[in-house]
Design a protein around this motif. Structure first.
Motif, PDB file in Angstrom:
ATOM      1  N   SER A 110      71.156 -61.219  15.516  1.00 28.19           N
ATOM      2  CA  SER A 110      71.983 -61.902  14.509  1.00 28.19           C
ATOM      3  C   SER A 110      71.171 -62.078  13.230  1.00 28.19           C
ATOM      4  CB  SER A 110      72.469 -63.261  15.025  1.00 28.19           C
ATOM      5  OG  SER A 110      71.359 -64.120  15.319  1.00 28.19           O
ATOM      6  N   PRO A 111      70.689 -60.962  12.632  1.00 24.13           N
ATOM      7  CA  PRO A 111      69.771 -61.055  11.494  1.00 24.13           C
ATOM      8  C   PRO A 111      70.375 -61.680  10.245  1.00 24.13           C
ATOM      9  CG  PRO A 111      70.517 -58.785  11.814  1.00 24.13           C
ATOM     10  CD  PRO A 111      70.978 -59.568  13.013  1.00 24.13           C
ATOM     11  N   GLU A 112      71.703 -61.797  10.181  1.00 18.41           N
ATOM     12  CA  GLU A 112      72.352 -62.418   9.032  1.00 18.41           C
ATOM     13  C   GLU A 112      72.641 -63.902   9.260  1.00 18.41           C
ATOM     14  OE1 GLU A 112      72.713 -60.670   6.250  1.00 18.41           O
ATOM     15  OE2 GLU A 112      71.781 -58.999   7.347  1.00 18.41           O
ATOM     16  N   ALA A 113      72.355 -64.400  10.464  1.00 18.14           N
ATOM     17  CA  ALA A 113      72.673 -65.789  10.797  1.00 18.14           C
ATOM     18  C   ALA A 113      71.749 -66.758  10.058  1.00 18.14           C
ATOM     19  CB  ALA A 113      72.569 -66.018  12.298  1.00 18.14           C
ATOM     20  N   ARG A 114      72.264 -67.946   9.786  1.00 19.40           N
ATOM     21  CA  ARG A 114      71.451 -69.042   9.261  1.00 19.40           C
ATOM     22  C   ARG A 114      70.822 -69.763  10.450  1.00 19.40           C
ATOM     23  NH1 ARG A 114      72.259 -72.762   4.074  1.00 19.40           N
ATOM     24  NH2 ARG A 114      71.119 -70.939   3.335  1.00 19.40           N
ATOM     25  N   VAL A 115      69.521 -69.977  10.408  1.00 21.69           N
ATOM     26  CA  VAL A 115      68.774 -70.522  11.550  1.00 21.69           C
ATOM     27  C   VAL A 115      68.123 -71.840  11.155  1.00 21.69           C
ATOM     28  CG1 VAL A 115      67.001 -70.060  13.267  1.00 21.69           C
ATOM     29  CG2 VAL A 115      68.311 -68.150  12.292  1.00 21.69           C
ATOM     30  N   LEU A 171      64.422 -75.485   7.283  1.00 22.69           N
ATOM     31  CA  LEU A 171      63.501 -76.249   8.122  1.00 22.69           C
ATOM     32  C   LEU A 171      63.769 -77.748   8.009  1.00 22.69           C
ATOM     33  CD1 LEU A 171      60.407 -74.151   7.087  1.00 22.69           C
ATOM     34  CD2 LEU A 171      61.589 -74.031   9.295  1.00 22.69           C
ATOM     35  N   PRO A 172      64.592 -78.305   8.901  1.00 23.76           N
ATOM     36  CA  PRO A 172      64.811 -79.756   8.893  1.00 23.76           C
ATOM     37  C   PRO A 172      63.696 -80.474   9.658  1.00 23.76           C
ATOM     38  CG  PRO A 172      66.264 -78.700  10.491  1.00 23.76           C
ATOM     39  CD  PRO A 172      65.427 -77.621   9.881  1.00 23.76           C
ATOM     40  N   LEU A 228      72.311 -82.268   9.694  1.00 21.70           N
ATOM     41  CA  LEU A 228      72.135 -80.887  10.148  1.00 21.70           C
ATOM     42  C   LEU A 228      73.315 -80.015   9.748  1.00 21.70           C
ATOM     43  CD1 LEU A 228      70.575 -81.536  13.665  1.00 21.70           C
ATOM     44  CD2 LEU A 228      69.427 -80.544  11.675  1.00 21.70           C
ATOM     45  N   VAL A 229      74.508 -80.575   9.800  1.00 24.80           N
ATOM     46  CA  VAL A 229      75.684 -79.826   9.358  1.00 24.80           C
ATOM     47  C   VAL A 229      75.611 -79.577   7.850  1.00 24.80           C
ATOM     48  CG1 VAL A 229      78.199 -79.879   9.117  1.00 24.80           C
ATOM     49  CG2 VAL A 229      77.135 -80.642  11.245  1.00 24.80           C
ATOM     50  N   THR A 230      75.221 -80.591   7.093  1.00 26.74           N
ATOM     51  CA  THR A 230      75.080 -80.450   5.643  1.00 26.74           C
ATOM     52  C   THR A 230      74.090 -79.339   5.296  1.00 26.74           C
ATOM     53  OG1 THR A 230      75.622 -82.766   5.211  1.00 26.74           O
ATOM     54  CG2 THR A 230      74.369 -81.619   3.518  1.00 26.74           C
ATOM     55  N   LEU A 231      72.956 -79.304   5.997  1.00 25.22           N
ATOM     56  CA  LEU A 231      71.944 -78.289   5.707  1.00 25.22           C
ATOM     57  C   LEU A 231      72.463 -76.893   6.006  1.00 25.22           C
ATOM     58  CD1 LEU A 231      68.628 -79.950   6.938  1.00 25.22           C
ATOM     59  CD2 LEU A 231      69.452 -79.674   4.597  1.00 25.22           C
ATOM     60  N   ALA A 232      73.209 -76.748   7.094  1.00 24.81           N
ATOM     61  CA  ALA A 232      73.762 -75.435   7.420  1.00 24.81           C
ATOM     62  C   ALA A 232      74.745 -74.977   6.353  1.00 24.81           C
ATOM     63  CB  ALA A 232      74.439 -75.471   8.787  1.00 24.81           C
ATOM     64  N   ILE A 234      74.991 -76.170   2.939  1.00 28.87           N
ATOM     65  CA  ILE A 234      74.554 -76.040   1.540  1.00 28.87           C
ATOM     66  C   ILE A 234      73.044 -76.155   1.342  1.00 28.87           C
ATOM     67  CG2 ILE A 234      76.757 -76.810   0.552  1.00 28.87           C
ATOM     68  CD1 ILE A 234      75.559 -79.583   0.179  1.00 28.87           C
ATOM     69  N   GLY A 235      72.275 -76.175   2.429  1.00 27.42           N
ATOM     70  CA  GLY A 235      70.825 -76.190   2.276  1.00 27.42           C
ATOM     71  C   GLY A 235      70.318 -74.882   1.704  1.00 27.42           C
ATOM     72  N   LYS A 236      69.142 -74.933   1.090  1.00 24.81           N
ATOM     73  CA  LYS A 236      68.556 -73.747   0.467  1.00 24.81           C
ATOM     74  C   LYS A 236      67.642 -73.040   1.448  1.00 24.81           C
ATOM     75  CE  LYS A 236      65.874 -72.224  -3.549  1.00 24.81           C
ATOM     76  NZ  LYS A 236      65.132 -72.658  -4.759  1.00 24.81           N
ATOM     77  N   SER A 237      67.856 -71.747   1.593  1.00 23.89           N
ATOM     78  CA  SER A 237      67.057 -70.953   2.517  1.00 23.89           C
ATOM     79  C   SER A 237      65.573 -71.048   2.183  1.00 23.89           C
ATOM     80  CB  SER A 237      67.522 -69.495   2.454  1.00 23.89           C
ATOM     81  OG  SER A 237      66.900 -68.727   3.463  1.00 23.89           O
TER      82      SER A 237
END
Length: 318
Positions: A110-115, A171-172, A228-232, A234-237
């Motif tokens: 899943s290389p396009e997934a947000r982790v 990274l939270p 954690l939902v907020t970061l997924a 609109i958080g910055k990679s």
């Protein structure tokens, strides 16, 4: 509909996070070890459940290729700081090698997934009080416990996956998350469990405690799940975010509050067995960065303590 995968979904954070994500319209799947299966019944329904081990790469391949997640929350770990002194091998194995396996699965399938791997304030270690509250980008990581070392290691590993392989990693850094349905392996849970036992008459009115002089920035797990939902969303990679409240409570003040909530008169005894080899005196976070995304804590510390105590009354009555 975006598909979310949560490792360690039957843990305290995983249960609250999965419930919130489902309410927000995400399709949720989760995995946990067979040894955690007993907690499955108390986990919110409505998600796909995979039972297996993050140390098993074949299992991870099956999960990732079957579910094809858009977002991955990696919460599975040996997640108790105090326990890490007694279980160093397990802590290093699950938190470092297990995280590597999860990141490799993300990169391969899943290389396009947000982790979002669950990092920890324990990575900070000793921070002088005149350098607090702790800021993400200016405070060095100097962990002092086996748990803190593993969390700093997994964070560095995740960051290099971002830099070297362009994996979409956020990274939270979670400060101490507290709330209902947690084992009595942390101080607040242990206070509440003992007080509930005294209230129900199954324990003498004697409360055993460890170090009461340390101070911690406690986050209600339900507020943490929202963060954690907020970061997924609109958080910055590539960025690190403290998930904290900006206020620290001493363990003594925390104990006094929960005793007051219980309405009990108890004797308090210091138990040397509850002390750690070393302990950060203060861990106080600066939440400015995540608050800039619109998140803020909503549940008061007193409400959290009441919910923990009430939860233990229900658990011990069964």
């Amino acid at each position: 509909m975006k598909k979310v995968l949560i490792t360690g979904i039957t843990g305290m954070i995983g249960k609250h996070l999965s419930k919130l994500l489902q309410a927000e319209g995400y399709a949720v799947a989760g995995l946990s070890r067979a040894t955690s299966a007993s907690r499955y019944e108390s986990t919110p329904n409505g998600f796909k459940f995979y039972q297996g081990d993050i140390l098993d790469n074949k299992f991870l391949k099956t999960v990732w290729t079957d579910w094809k997640p858009d977002i991955v929350y990696h919460l599975a770990a040996q997640s108790y700081n105090g326990e890490s002194w007694k279980a160093e091998d397990t802590t290093y194995l699950f938190n470092i090698q297990g995280t590597r396996n999860v990141l490799e699965a993300c990169l391969a399938y899943s290389p396009e997934a947000r982790v979002l791997p669950a990092c920890s304030s324990a990575s900070y270690g000793f921070v002088p009080e005149n350098q607090q509250p702790i800021q993400e980008d200016s405070t060095p990581l100097r962990p002092i416990s086996p748990y803190g070392v593993t969390k700093a290691s997994m964070e560095m590993m995740a960051r290099q996956f971002y830099f070297n392989y362009k994996l979409d990693v956020i990274l939270p850094r979670l400060f101490i998350h507290v709330g209902p349905d947690h084992p009595p392996v942390t101080a607040l849970q242990n206070f509440a469990r003992q007080l509930a036992g005294i209230k129900l008459g199954i324990q003498d009115p004697l409360l055993k405690v460890g170090n009461l002089s340390s101070s911690r920035d406690f986050v209600d797990v339900r507020d943490g799940a929202r963060a954690l939902v907020t970061l997924a969303q609109i958080g910055k990679s590539g960025e690190t975010y403290n998930i904290c409240t900006g206020k620290a409570w001493t363990m003594q003040a925390s104990l006094d509050k929960i005793i007051n909530i219980s309405g009990l008169k108890v004797n308090v005894e210091t138990d040397p067995n509850l002390f750690r080899p070393s302990d950060e005196k203060v861990l106080l976070g600066d939440p400015t960065k995540i608050m800039g995304l619109g998140w803020k804590p909503e549940i008061t510390f007193e409400e959290t303590l009441l919910d923990i105590y009430t939860n233990w009354l229900k658990r011990l009555e069964k």
